[in-house]
Design a protein around this motif. Sequence first.
Motif, PDB file in Angstrom:
ATOM      1  N   GLU A  63       0.005  -0.120 -11.535  1.00 56.84           N
ATOM      2  CA  GLU A  63       0.185  -0.107 -10.084  1.00 56.84           C
ATOM      3  C   GLU A  63       1.654   0.112  -9.727  1.00 56.84           C
ATOM      4  O   GLU A  63       2.568  -0.270 -10.458  1.00 56.84           O
ATOM      5  CB  GLU A  63      -0.305  -1.411  -9.472  1.00 56.84           C
TER       6      GLU A  63
ATOM      7  N   TYR B  92       7.082  -0.738 -10.653  1.00 52.73           N
ATOM      8  CA  TYR B  92       5.972  -0.336 -11.508  1.00 52.73           C
ATOM      9  C   TYR B  92       5.534  -1.522 -12.355  1.00 52.73           C
ATOM     10  O   TYR B  92       6.366  -2.153 -13.012  1.00 52.73           O
ATOM     11  CB  TYR B  92       6.420   0.796 -12.460  1.00 52.73           C
TER      12      TYR B  92
ATOM     13  N   ASP C 132       0.845  -1.198   0.000  1.00 52.93           N
ATOM     14  CA  ASP C 132       0.000   0.000   0.000  1.00 52.93           C
ATOM     15  C   ASP C 132       0.880   1.247   0.000  1.00 52.93           C
ATOM     16  O   ASP C 132       0.904   2.005   0.967  1.00 52.93           O
ATOM     17  CB  ASP C 132      -0.933  -0.020   1.212  1.00 52.93           C
TER      18      ASP C 132
ATOM     19  N   ARG D  61      -2.399  -5.174 -11.380  1.00 54.43           N
ATOM     20  CA  ARG D  61      -2.953  -4.441 -12.519  1.00 54.43           C
ATOM     21  C   ARG D  61      -1.873  -3.557 -13.106  1.00 54.43           C
ATOM     22  O   ARG D  61      -1.067  -2.975 -12.360  1.00 54.43           O
ATOM     23  CB  ARG D  61      -4.151  -3.583 -12.097  1.00 54.43           C
TER      24      ARG D  61
END
Length: 203
Positions: free
Chosen positions: A158, A199, A83, A155
Amino acid sequence: MTVPPLIDGNLGEWTSATYPVIAVTYGQASYQGPADLSASLMLGWDQSYLYLALHVLDNKYVQNASGDQIFKGDHVEVLLDRDLNGDFSDNKLNNDDYQLGLSLGSDLKSPTNYLWYPSEMKGIKPGVLLAGISTTDGYTSEAAIPWQLFQVEPRSGEIFGFAISVSDNDQVDKNVQEKVVSTAPDRQLSDPTTWGNLYLVRP
């Protein structure tokens, strides 16, 4: 990766960009240069796994530890902050920060792993695929880590907090972490703000 790599330690099928693992973040006094410890890293992903491929330069392979002690031998470590946006400035570990160790065992043919953080999840984790091969200048390490372990549904686009580190022990009669090189020059285990970024991008 549209075609998953075969996790066998052979890196010939990899065509990804290569990233250096050369920043000495622990044990500078005993570090003797790139041939003593350094690595090149390739990364890939699909909906099921995060893939790692490393060619590690290491003039003496030593791994005699097991379980939560594998950091006291030659091994690869994955740090991931699930997160990143939620706690970007938090300089302490919490339950969305992961530390996973990957060990090829004493003979490079006995792969195992250990998750130290989050501490409530600690232990050896099933489903992690790992293999390696001895080379003339060190060894390879190839892994497929289930996204499920990180509680992530990947995804494109992200971004995660992320670092890869490699540990070294050159003492065959003693289990000890002598030195560490990392992708993150300021890497501190307990401070996620010192890690780098991962990434996810589709080609």
